[in-house]
Design a protein around this motif. Structure first.
Motif, mmCIF file in Angstrom:
data_model
loop_
_atom_site.group_PDB
_atom_site.id
_atom_site.type_symbol
_atom_site.label_atom_id
_atom_site.label_comp_id
_atom_site.label_asym_id
_atom_site.label_seq_id
_atom_site.Cartn_x
_atom_site.Cartn_y
_atom_site.Cartn_z
ATOM 1 N N ALA A 56 6.634 7.109 6.256
ATOM 2 C CA ALA A 56 6.927 5.817 6.876
ATOM 3 C C ALA A 56 8.311 5.909 7.508
ATOM 4 O O ALA A 56 9.255 6.377 6.867
ATOM 5 N N ARG A 115 2.496 0.042 14.208
ATOM 6 C CA ARG A 115 2.635 -0.060 12.748
ATOM 7 C C ARG A 115 2.013 1.147 12.065
ATOM 8 O O ARG A 115 2.471 1.578 11.001
ATOM 9 N N HIS A 116 0.973 1.671 12.660
ATOM 10 C CA HIS A 116 0.309 2.869 12.128
ATOM 11 C C HIS A 116 0.045 3.820 13.291
ATOM 12 O O HIS A 116 -0.334 3.375 14.374
ATOM 13 N N SER A 125 4.375 13.437 7.987
ATOM 14 C CA SER A 125 3.693 12.216 7.539
ATOM 15 C C SER A 125 4.626 11.438 6.621
ATOM 16 O O SER A 125 5.080 11.954 5.592
ATOM 17 N N THR A 173 6.818 2.146 10.730
ATOM 18 C CA THR A 173 5.657 2.815 11.340
ATOM 19 C C THR A 173 5.184 3.866 10.361
ATOM 20 O O THR A 173 5.964 4.727 9.940
ATOM 21 N N ARG A 174 3.902 3.767 9.969
ATOM 22 C CA ARG A 174 3.331 4.770 9.078
ATOM 23 C C ARG A 174 2.679 5.856 9.916
ATOM 24 O O ARG A 174 1.703 5.578 10.610
ATOM 25 N N GLY A 196 3.351 -1.997 2.514
ATOM 26 C CA GLY A 196 3.135 -2.081 3.954
ATOM 27 C C GLY A 196 4.237 -2.762 4.724
ATOM 28 O O GLY A 196 4.097 -3.003 5.934
#
Lengths: 115, 114
Positions: free
Chosen positions: B89, B9-10, B87, B109-110, A40
């Motif tokens: 990161a 971030r997502h 899709s 950023t995912r 992450g």
């Protein structure tokens, strides 16, 4: 484009063991870098190598820039659980007359440390 | 001294929508780089920008993708009409102009395309 071959793909070791991983390239890089990535998060720079033959340490980490400028290795001594993560090598090109940019990354080595 | 910041971030998008990814470089850094990371792969270079200039976009798909780094504000990576293959990161890095050229990465950023 340039490609880096990084090995091993994964390692599962006991706490306290030493670890070694390496990268090879078919072409020359002017700079070699080693990054660590945790889940992450983005890659964090561990060691940067700027000269062929250079050996550099950062705590328990040691990395070398190969003489041919086509390879590099990273050693971690006395591993601890927080060393867990993915380790990436990266080569950096130098644009003629300009700045370094365009990192080329290996596919990473997944390190698992068993307490 | 704040590091490289990325938001969101997502990000979840449906096929055909637009995705906008933002990157604020470290203070004093004027060089920005975007990389994409597919699952279980290393990062792949997409584009290198300086303020108001695209220096190298050789790693960016020619269609649907664009990047900018305006005089004021963050760098933006824009993906139009997203597809499932987008899709990944997306990481931004920045470096200081001059002698210090180490790239420092943001948290990424995912992007998930449904």
């Amino acid at each position: 484009g340039q490609q880096l071959n990084q090995s091993p793909q994964s390692m599962f070791i006991q706490e306290g063991e030493d670890v070694s991983m390496n990268c090879t390239s078919s072409s020359i890089f002017n700079t070699w870098l080693w990054y660590k990535q945790e889940p992450g998060e983005g890659p964090v720079l561990l060691i940067a190598l700027y000269k062929a033959g250079e050996l550099t340490s950062n705590g328990r980490l040691t990395a070398q820039f190969g003489i041919t400028r086509k390879d590099s290795f990273l050693n971690i001594s006395a591993s601890i659980p927080s060393d867990v993560g993915i380790y990436f090598c990266a080569g950096q090109e130098r644009e003629s007359g300009g700045s370094n940019y365009k990192l080329t990354f290996g596919k990473g080595t997944l390190l698992t440390v068993n307490p | 001294n704040a590091g490289v910041m990325q938001n969101p971030r997502h990000l979840v998008r449906r096929r055909g929508q637009e995705a906008r990814l933002r990157c604020s470089p470290m203070k004093g850094h004027s060089h920005v780089y975007w990389y994409r990371q597919l699952p279980e792969e290393g990062l792949k270079f997409m584009v290198y920008l300086q303020k108001e200039n695209i220096i190298d976009e050789s790693g960016m798909p020619k269609e649907r993708f664009s990047a900018e780094f305006p005089k004021e504000g963050p760098s933006i990576l824009r993906i139009q009409q997203v597809v499932r293959g987008d899709s990944a990161a997306y990481f931004c890095a920045s470096s200081q102009s001059g002698l210090e050229e180490t790239q420092y990465f943001g948290p990424g950023t995912r992007l998930l395309v449904l």
